[in-house]
Design an enzyme around this catalytic site. Structure first.
Site, short mmCIF file in Angstrom:
data_model
loop_
_atom_site.label_atom_id
_atom_site.label_comp_id
_atom_site.label_asym_id
_atom_site.label_seq_id
_atom_site.Cartn_x
_atom_site.Cartn_y
_atom_site.Cartn_z
N ASP A 170 38.31 -4.37 16.14
CA ASP A 170 37.28 -4.23 17.21
C ASP A 170 38.24 -3.50 18.35
OD1 ASP A 170 35.34 -4.44 18.80
OD2 ASP A 170 34.76 -6.46 17.76
N ASP A 217 26.93 -11.66 18.92
CA ASP A 217 26.52 -11.84 20.22
C ASP A 217 25.14 -12.02 20.02
OD1 ASP A 217 28.64 -10.50 21.43
OD2 ASP A 217 28.17 -8.59 21.09
C1 GLC Z 1 30.34 -6.19 23.34
C2 GLC Z 1 30.66 -7.43 22.55
C3 GLC Z 1 30.57 -8.74 23.27
C4 GLC Z 1 31.18 -8.60 24.67
C5 GLC Z 1 30.99 -7.24 25.30
C6 GLC Z 1 31.90 -6.95 26.42
O1 GLC Z 1 29.01 -6.37 23.43
O2 GLC Z 1 30.14 -7.43 21.14
O3 GLC Z 1 30.85 -9.79 22.62
O4 GLC Z 1 31.13 -9.71 25.54
O5 GLC Z 1 30.83 -6.22 24.57
O6 GLC Z 1 33.23 -6.64 25.91
#
Ligand code: GLC
Ligand code: CA
Length: 562
Positions: A98, A331
């Protein structure tokens, strides 16, 4: 046409913190993952996506990166990671990381430098603006996490300017306009590719580009949540003109030449604009995952919506792009609790039905950890037990407006991201076998009913069903290559669709609701011989003639005899 590896993949998302703890400190770690890799291989997974495991203060569980080239000590070391990579590759499992490139942690050395002075060499790595004449924030943007006074700008005493943070105050946005920053990021990505990773999931990749001059948003604030005049408006920084140049440069500098796979988190991307980002000829990203179906706070996916979205993406596919199929991730809340039914009676059946929808529609399926055993939402008694930044931000904003704490909790709990972040339920031992210590977030109390050990002991389990589906993907050509046609299009309970390629025709029938449903089998199906391949109700008779009555959440896959 020969498929790319990621088109044939079954991707499994690991939220490392909650997966498996090897040393009893209550936090999942890389050694824990290594100890469970064979389970994933047996499930038929051939790619894992790690949510961020880099060094991080963990304000947003790793999406606040303090060192892009290291592993957080809570998860292990870079040596552990290399070992894991080797192990995974030996099992035929690819690994994607990621990449959080929209923002970093405020504890990243770049930001520590950046805030020191206006002429610091790192100043322009971030987005700084002077205050308005009256000293207030440069504009009316609100931050997603609603910390402090709600503004997306934080004043910094040292230099008397504000920095932009779309998310937490502790997550300043990076400045993609600045070439030295871009170079630094390209080098870092090459470094991970050199290490052996197979690709990247790009966090909020549609938000790297900000609008020139930082204009105010005209959006009317949601009175329940926004405050102090600051307005959360995702559209301001999403799909902004110029974003494609940034992504194309990333591709030509890194992903393209290295043949490194990318999947973008497509906030603001639907089948209408998907081709702008993931049409192969553009040279931007390979895939995008969208929020047309799975969306935080959505509790129902109607048949109409499902058909519309699937048709839209099937169309996109004809233009050299490849969809992602998923219904939940780290999420969202748990898919079986939102779109299925998590009661003891229907949990397994509805989890299987949802699995069929994800694994038999065109594209690459993404499984989120725990989905394969039907993990469900949690409801903690106190806000103290919650960790998700949205949940805390929304809750405190409501309480500040005078809403009672119980009501506020009832509102935020069902959509909290923590529903998906409870520890993985391995068995019925203390803490579901996740840790011998105290878990960083409480275990879901239903773990003795829902756990992997139980599923492995039964041929009818959700896990076994997922294994069948991943096997179909490997063996049944229509899953990968078939086109998509819906039947019985105006039925609001029955979802019926065909996947058809030169070598095979499959038919999916799903009673997408918790009630018995009787319907007439369409005449065009009755003329042929069909064999039932999969069903979540083993004791029902396969039949595709006359009237058919399906049980609640019943799903089946047929194959046309040749
Ligand atoms: C994305 C991620 C989430 C995070 C956000 C800020 O939406 O999936 O978990 O809080 O980005 O990085
Ligand atoms: Ca640990």
């Amino acid at each position: 046409m020969k498929k790319k590896w990621w088109q044939e993949a079954v991707v499994y998302e690991i939220y490392c913190k909650s997966f498996c703890d090897s040393n009893g400190d209550g936090i999942g770690d890389l050694r824990g993952v290594m100890s469970k890799l064979s389970v994933l291989r047996d499930l038929g997974v051939n790619c894992i996506w790690f949510t961020p495991i880099y060094t991080s203060p963990q304000v947003d569980n790793g999406y606040d990166v303090a060192d892009y080239r290291n592993i957080d000590p809570a998860y292990g070391t870079i040596e552990d990671f290399k070992e894991l990579l080797e192990m995974a590759h030996a099992m035929g499992i690819r690994v994607i990381m990621d990449m959080v490139l929209n923002h970093s942690s405020d504890e990243h050395p770049w930001f520590i430098e950046s805030r020191k002075s206006k002429d610091n060499p790192y100043r322009n790595y971030y987005i700084w603006q002077p205050p308005k004449a009256d000293g207030s924030a440069p504009n009316n943007w609100g931050s997603y996490f609603r910390e402090g006074n709600g503004s997306a700008w934080e004043f910094d005493e040292t230099t008397g300017e504000y920095y932009l943070h779309q998310y937490s105050i502790k997550m300043p946005d990076l400045n993609w306009e600045y070439e030295p920053l871009r170079r630094e990021i390209y080098d870092m990505l090459h470094w991970w590719i050199d290490l052996g990773v197979d690709g990247f999931r790009l966090d909020v990749f549609t938000r790297f580009k900000k609008p020139a001059g930082f204009p105010d948003t005209q959006k009317t604030p949601d009175p329940k949540l926004d405050r102090n005049g600051f307005v959360v408006d995702g559209a301001m920084c999403t799909n902004v003109e110029g974003i494609h140049e940034i992504l194309h440069e990333l591709y030509t500098e890194v992903f393209g030449p290295r043949e490194s796979m990318t999947v973008g988190e497509g906030a603001g991307v639907s089948h209408h604009n998907a081709l702008d980002y993931c049409c192969a000829s553009r040279g931007e990203v390979d895939m995008v995952y969208h929020f047309d179906l799975a969306y935080r706070g959505r509790y129902v996916i109607s048949n109409e919506l499902f058909r519309k979205v699937q048709k839209g993406w099937a169309e996109v596919m004809h233009h050299n792009a490849w969809p992602v199929q998923y219904l939940s991730n780290h999420d969202s809340a748990r898919q079986v609790s939102c779109y299925g039914c998590d009661s003891a009676e229907y949990r397994a059946d509805s989890a299987k039905l949802l699995a069929v929808l994800v694994h038999t529609t065109p594209g690459t399926p993404f499984i989120y950890q725990g989905e394969e055993i039907g993990m469900v939402n949690v409801r903690y008694d106190s806000i103290e037990d919650y960790n998700c930044r949205y949940t805390l931000g929304d809750y405190h904003a409501m309480v500040a407006r005078g809403i009672g704490s119980e009501e506020a909790l009832n509102t935020v709990a069902p959509r909290s991201r923590d529903n998906a972040r409870t520890p993985y339920q391995w068995n019925s031992d203390a803490n579901a076998g996740f840790t011998t210590g105290t878990p960083w977030i409480k275990v879901n109390p239903r773990y003795s009913e829902i756990n992997l050990e139980r599923d492995l002991a039964s041929e009818d389990s959700i896990f076994a069903f997922y294994r069948e589906l991943t096997r179909m993907r490997r063996e049944d050509p229509a899953i990968l290559d078939g086109d998509l046609t819906f039947l019985m299009e105006d039925h609001d309970r029955i979802l019926m669709y065909m996947r058809r390629c030169a070598r095979q025709t499959l038919l999916v029938i799903a009673n997408y609701c918790g009630e018995n449903t009787a319907f007439e089998i369409p005449s065009e199906l009755r003329e042929n011989q069909w064999t039932r391949r999969i069903s979540n109700k083993k004791n029902t008779e396969p039949a595709l003639n006359g009237t058919r009555a399906l049980l609640p959440w019943e799903v089946e896959i047929y194959e046309l005899a040749r």
